[in-house]
Design an enzyme around this catalytic site. Structure first.
Site, PDB file in Angstrom:
ATOM      1  N   LEU A  70       0.110  -1.170  -0.024  1.00 32.79           N
ATOM      2  CA  LEU A  70      -0.379  -0.082  -0.009  1.00 32.79           C
ATOM      3  C   LEU A  70       1.134   0.933  -0.209  1.00 32.79           C
ATOM      4  O   LEU A  70       1.581   1.132   0.943  1.00 32.79           O
ATOM      5  CB  LEU A  70      -0.429   0.677   1.830  1.00 32.79           C
ATOM      6  CG  LEU A  70      -1.507   1.010   1.564  1.00 32.79           C
ATOM      7  CD1 LEU A  70      -2.882   1.189   0.585  1.00 32.79           C
ATOM      8  CD2 LEU A  70      -2.098   1.561   3.364  1.00 32.79           C
ATOM      9  N   CYS A  71       0.945   2.146  -0.910  1.00 32.97           N
ATOM     10  CA  CYS A  71       0.808   3.583  -0.608  1.00 32.97           C
ATOM     11  C   CYS A  71      -0.272   4.629  -0.326  1.00 32.97           C
ATOM     12  O   CYS A  71      -0.875   4.784  -0.615  1.00 32.97           O
ATOM     13  CB  CYS A  71       2.175   3.593  -1.840  1.00 32.97           C
ATOM     14  SG  CYS A  71       1.677   3.823  -3.931  1.00 32.97           S
ATOM     15  N   HIS A  72       0.600   6.190  -1.210  1.00 28.78           N
ATOM     16  CA  HIS A  72      -0.404   7.032  -1.337  1.00 28.78           C
ATOM     17  C   HIS A  72      -1.450   6.605  -2.869  1.00 28.78           C
ATOM     18  O   HIS A  72      -3.156   7.091  -2.421  1.00 28.78           O
ATOM     19  CB  HIS A  72       0.426   8.309  -1.938  1.00 28.78           C
ATOM     20  CG  HIS A  72      -0.206   9.387  -1.603  1.00 28.78           C
ATOM     21  ND1 HIS A  72       0.335  10.802  -2.119  1.00 28.78           N
ATOM     22  CD2 HIS A  72      -1.885   9.698  -1.239  1.00 28.78           C
ATOM     23  CE1 HIS A  72      -1.245  11.329  -1.997  1.00 28.78           C
ATOM     24  NE2 HIS A  72      -2.524  10.691  -1.232  1.00 28.78           N
ATOM     25  N   GLY A  74      -0.913   4.190  -5.339  1.00 34.76           N
ATOM     26  CA  GLY A  74      -0.675   2.855  -5.854  1.00 34.76           C
ATOM     27  C   GLY A  74       1.350   2.501  -6.813  1.00 34.76           C
ATOM     28  O   GLY A  74       1.303   1.458  -7.019  1.00 34.76           O
ATOM     29  N   ILE A  99      -4.228   3.995  -0.901  1.00 35.26           N
ATOM     30  CA  ILE A  99      -4.359   5.223   0.629  1.00 35.26           C
ATOM     31  C   ILE A  99      -5.255   5.720   0.809  1.00 35.26           C
ATOM     32  O   ILE A  99      -6.564   6.692   0.888  1.00 35.26           O
ATOM     33  CB  ILE A  99      -3.695   5.447   1.303  1.00 35.26           C
ATOM     34  CG1 ILE A  99      -4.123   5.176   2.974  1.00 35.26           C
ATOM     35  CG2 ILE A  99      -3.238   6.806   1.516  1.00 35.26           C
ATOM     36  CD1 ILE A  99      -4.083   5.497   4.506  1.00 35.26           C
TER      37      ILE A  99
END
Length: 113
Positions: A70-72, A74, A99
Site C-alpha cells: 500500500l502507498c498513496h 499505488g 490509501i
C-alpha cells in the site's frame, strides 16, 4: 506475478489464504504520510516500512506469507510488489489506488491528502 486488488476487494483477496499465516499489508509510505492518514488492520497485520527500506529489511519478511503493498496512489507499492515477486515472494498484491482509493472507496474516515 502479483495481483492488483482494489481496496474494496482486499477482503476477498485475504480470504484466499485461510490456512496460511495472517496476511501482511506493508504500507510503504514515508512516516509523515502515515501520520497524515493511516488504515486500521482487519484480517491482516499492518507493517509500516518505507519503500527505501524494503531491500535492507527483506530478510525480516517471510516470502511464504501472503503480502499486499500500500502507498498513496499505488505507484510505489506497485514497484515494491514487483520487487517482492522478483525476490521469490509468491502471493503478492498491490492495493490499487493506494490509501487515496482506500479513503474514497472503502473508508471515508481516512483523510485524503
Amino acid at each position: 506475478m502479483f495481483t492488483r486488488v482494489p481496496p474494496t476487494q482486499l477482503h476477498d483477496w485475504l480470504a484466499r489464504f485461510p490456512d496460511q499465516p495472517l496476511p501482511l499489508v506493508i504500507d510503504v509510505r514515508e512516516p509523515w504520510e502515515v501520520q497524515t492518514a493511516s488504515i486500521q488492520p482487519a484480517g491482516f497485520e499492518l507493517l509500516y516500512l518505507p519503500m527505501g527500506q524494503i531491500p535492507s529489511q527483506l530478510a525480516a519478511l517471510d516470502p511464504d506469507r501472503p503480502t499486499a503493498c500500500l502507498c498513496h496512489h499505488g505507484v510505489r507499492s506497485l514497484h515494491v510488489a514487483a520487487f517482492l515477486v522478483n525476490q521469490g515472494f509468491e502471493e503478492v498484491a498491490n492495493i490499487d489506488g493506494g490509501i487515496d482509493a482506500w479513503s474514497r472507496e472503502r473508508d471515508p474516515s481516512v483523510p485524503l491528502y
